[in-house]
Design a protein around this motif. Structure first.
Motif, PDB file in Angstrom:
ATOM      1  N   SER A  12       0.848  -1.196   0.000  1.00 58.72           N
ATOM      2  CA  SER A  12       0.000   0.000   0.000  1.00 58.72           C
ATOM      3  C   SER A  12       0.878   1.239   0.000  1.00 58.72           C
ATOM      4  O   SER A  12       1.981   1.239   0.553  1.00 58.72           O
ATOM      5  CB  SER A  12      -0.908  -0.007   1.239  1.00 58.72           C
ATOM      6  N   ALA A  13       0.397   2.308  -0.626  1.00 59.85           N
ATOM      7  CA  ALA A  13       1.172   3.546  -0.716  1.00 59.85           C
ATOM      8  C   ALA A  13       1.455   4.151   0.657  1.00 59.85           C
ATOM      9  O   ALA A  13       2.384   4.954   0.809  1.00 59.85           O
ATOM     10  CB  ALA A  13       0.434   4.559  -1.582  1.00 59.85           C
ATOM     11  N   THR A  14       0.661   3.795   1.639  1.00 55.32           N
ATOM     12  CA  THR A  14       0.824   4.390   2.968  1.00 55.32           C
ATOM     13  C   THR A  14       1.559   3.460   3.940  1.00 55.32           C
ATOM     14  O   THR A  14       1.441   3.613   5.146  1.00 55.32           O
ATOM     15  CB  THR A  14      -0.551   4.755   3.556  1.00 55.32           C
ATOM     16  N   VAL A  15       2.323   2.531   3.402  1.00 53.59           N
ATOM     17  CA  VAL A  15       3.019   1.572   4.262  1.00 53.59           C
ATOM     18  C   VAL A  15       3.977   2.287   5.218  1.00 53.59           C
ATOM     19  O   VAL A  15       4.132   1.881   6.372  1.00 53.59           O
ATOM     20  CB  VAL A  15       3.769   0.516   3.414  1.00 53.59           C
ATOM     21  N   ILE A  16       4.607   3.371   4.765  1.00 48.53           N
ATOM     22  CA  ILE A  16       5.558   4.080   5.620  1.00 48.53           C
ATOM     23  C   ILE A  16       4.827   4.860   6.711  1.00 48.53           C
ATOM     24  O   ILE A  16       5.157   4.750   7.898  1.00 48.53           O
ATOM     25  CB  ILE A  16       6.441   5.024   4.788  1.00 48.53           C
ATOM     26  N   SER A  17       3.836   5.643   6.308  1.00 49.62           N
ATOM     27  CA  SER A  17       3.118   6.453   7.302  1.00 49.62           C
ATOM     28  C   SER A  17       2.420   5.570   8.335  1.00 49.62           C
ATOM     29  O   SER A  17       2.451   5.860   9.539  1.00 49.62           O
ATOM     30  CB  SER A  17       2.101   7.366   6.606  1.00 49.62           C
ATOM     31  N   TYR A  18       1.807   4.490   7.870  1.00 52.97           N
ATOM     32  CA  TYR A  18       1.087   3.615   8.794  1.00 52.97           C
ATOM     33  C   TYR A  18       2.052   2.925   9.760  1.00 52.97           C
ATOM     34  O   TYR A  18       1.753   2.774  10.951  1.00 52.97           O
ATOM     35  CB  TYR A  18       0.289   2.574   8.013  1.00 52.97           C
ATOM     36  N   ALA A  19       3.215   2.529   9.249  1.00 55.09           N
ATOM     37  CA  ALA A  19       4.201   1.877  10.115  1.00 55.09           C
ATOM     38  C   ALA A  19       4.676   2.817  11.216  1.00 55.09           C
ATOM     39  O   ALA A  19       4.971   2.387  12.339  1.00 55.09           O
ATOM     40  CB  ALA A  19       5.385   1.392   9.283  1.00 55.09           C
ATOM     41  N   LEU A  20       4.730   4.104  10.914  1.00 55.80           N
ATOM     42  CA  LEU A  20       5.175   5.072  11.917  1.00 55.80           C
ATOM     43  C   LEU A  20       4.177   5.207  13.071  1.00 55.80           C
ATOM     44  O   LEU A  20       4.547   5.643  14.163  1.00 55.80           O
ATOM     45  CB  LEU A  20       5.392   6.437  11.264  1.00 55.80           C
ATOM     46  N   SER A  21       2.918   4.829  12.833  1.00 58.01           N
ATOM     47  CA  SER A  21       1.946   4.889  13.927  1.00 58.01           C
ATOM     48  C   SER A  21       2.324   3.917  15.039  1.00 58.01           C
ATOM     49  O   SER A  21       2.044   4.169  16.219  1.00 58.01           O
ATOM     50  CB  SER A  21       0.529   4.590  13.410  1.00 58.01           C
ATOM     51  N   PHE A  22       2.972   2.809  14.676  1.00 57.21           N
ATOM     52  CA  PHE A  22       3.413   1.843  15.683  1.00 57.21           C
ATOM     53  C   PHE A  22       4.588   2.399  16.490  1.00 57.21           C
ATOM     54  O   PHE A  22       4.750   2.066  17.661  1.00 57.21           O
ATOM     55  CB  PHE A  22       3.790   0.520  15.015  1.00 57.21           C
ATOM     56  N   LEU A  23       5.403   3.225  15.855  1.00 52.77           N
ATOM     57  CA  LEU A  23       6.482   3.892  16.582  1.00 52.77           C
ATOM     58  C   LEU A  23       5.898   4.757  17.697  1.00 52.77           C
ATOM     59  O   LEU A  23       6.400   4.741  18.833  1.00 52.77           O
ATOM     60  CB  LEU A  23       7.296   4.745  15.605  1.00 52.77           C
ATOM     61  N   ILE A  24       4.839   5.484  17.388  1.00 59.16           N
ATOM     62  CA  ILE A  24       4.235   6.367  18.384  1.00 59.16           C
ATOM     63  C   ILE A  24       3.641   5.579  19.541  1.00 59.16           C
ATOM     64  O   ILE A  24       3.844   5.919  20.713  1.00 59.16           O
ATOM     65  CB  ILE A  24       3.167   7.265  17.728  1.00 59.16           C
ATOM     66  N   THR A  25       2.908   4.507  19.240  1.00 58.48           N
ATOM     67  CA  THR A  25       2.321   3.721  20.334  1.00 58.48           C
ATOM     68  C   THR A  25       3.397   3.047  21.178  1.00 58.48           C
ATOM     69  O   THR A  25       3.219   2.880  22.395  1.00 58.48           O
ATOM     70  CB  THR A  25       1.336   2.660  19.806  1.00 58.48           C
ATOM     71  N   ASP A  26       4.526   2.680  20.562  1.00 55.04           N
ATOM     72  CA  ASP A  26       5.615   2.086  21.338  1.00 55.04           C
ATOM     73  C   ASP A  26       6.251   3.123  22.266  1.00 55.04           C
ATOM     74  O   ASP A  26       6.579   2.816  23.419  1.00 55.04           O
ATOM     75  CB  ASP A  26       6.681   1.490  20.411  1.00 55.04           C
ATOM     76  N   VAL A  27       6.433   4.337  21.772  1.00 53.75           N
ATOM     77  CA  VAL A  27       6.984   5.403  22.612  1.00 53.75           C
ATOM     78  C   VAL A  27       6.036   5.713  23.771  1.00 53.75           C
ATOM     79  O   VAL A  27       6.454   5.832  24.929  1.00 53.75           O
ATOM     80  CB  VAL A  27       7.243   6.674  21.783  1.00 53.75           C
ATOM     81  N   VAL A  28       4.756   5.818  23.481  1.00 54.87           N
ATOM     82  CA  VAL A  28       3.763   6.090  24.524  1.00 54.87           C
ATOM     83  C   VAL A  28       3.719   4.947  25.527  1.00 54.87           C
ATOM     84  O   VAL A  28       3.629   5.167  26.740  1.00 54.87           O
ATOM     85  CB  VAL A  28       2.366   6.314  23.901  1.00 54.87           C
ATOM     86  N   SER A  29       3.784   3.721  25.030  1.00 58.26           N
ATOM     87  CA  SER A  29       3.794   2.554  25.923  1.00 58.26           C
ATOM     88  C   SER A  29       4.990   2.588  26.862  1.00 58.26           C
ATOM     89  O   SER A  29       4.865   2.325  28.068  1.00 58.26           O
ATOM     90  CB  SER A  29       3.839   1.259  25.098  1.00 58.26           C
TER      91      SER A  29
END
Length: 207
Positions: free
Chosen positions: A39-56
């Motif tokens: 998907s064209a948004t594979v990079i942006s979507y993957a970065l959402s996991f970075l944010i949840t990991d930082v928050v966690s």
């Protein structure tokens, strides 16, 4: 919650929801990077996991799960507004209605696949992250960051691609292409997870 904590969480939540809205807007386009298709948004979507990991890591599972649910609601609302914008009658001088519809009209299967995969994989990511944090007694951030992301992203890819494209094209190349790109992104963003985490801990006296 002090002012610094509130400000940091608001900024992170804003980035998180913005990434998800952007991913919804462009998720129907497929791209090819070398021999990999995703998907064209594979990079942006993957970065959402970075944010949840930082928050966690900084604020815990309860806050991270709140991020996931707020993001989920935000994604649904964004799609509803896109649908409304498409359905509203265009002005007589507006000549790009067809192009607008192609960009912002999303098939029900892609919507269901995206919402289902997002909610399951993000909640799973938070759970796995804290499982490894407990297992390692708070050490090895790189391990729980990568382990949680790689496992949850694989589940995410399988669910989304299967629901969205079953019967349309071969699923395995899409799943593997999507997942391998996410693996590369997850490994590359590990230093960023460390940097952002340390920055927040230094700025927010309450953590």
């Amino acid at each position: 919650m002090n002012d610094k904590t509130q400000t940091i969480q608001f900024v992170l939540l804003g980035l998180f929801v913005s990434i998800l809205v952007a991913s919804n807007a462009g998720g129907s386009k497929l791209i090819a990077i070398g021999s990999l298709t995703a998907s064209a948004t594979v990079i942006s979507y993957a970065l959402s996991f970075l944010i949840t990991d930082v928050v966690s890591e900084v604020y815990g599972a309860k806050v991270a799960n709140k991020f996931v649910w707020v993001g989920f609601i935000g994604a649904i609302l964004s799609v509803l507004f896109f649908m409304m914008a498409v359905a509203l009658p265009p002005a007589s001088f507006y000549n790009d209605q067809e192009a607008f519809e192609k960009v912002f009209s999303t098939t029900p299967r892609i919507l269901v696949g995206g919402f289902t995969s997002f909610l399951i994989s993000q909640l799973l990511d938070v759970r796995i992250f804290h499982y490894f944090k407990k297992l390692t007694k708070g050490k090895y951030l790189w391990l729980r960051n990568n382990a949680s992301t790689l496992i949850s992203q694989f589940i995410d890819s399988c669910i989304f691609i299967t629901i969205a494209f079953y019967g349309v094209t071969d699923l395995l190349p899409l799943i593997m292409g999507q997942y391998l790109l996410k693996v590369i992104i997850a490994i590359c963003d590990t230093p960023l997870v460390y940097a952002v985490t340390e920055m927040i801990k230094k700025w927010d006296d309450s953590v």
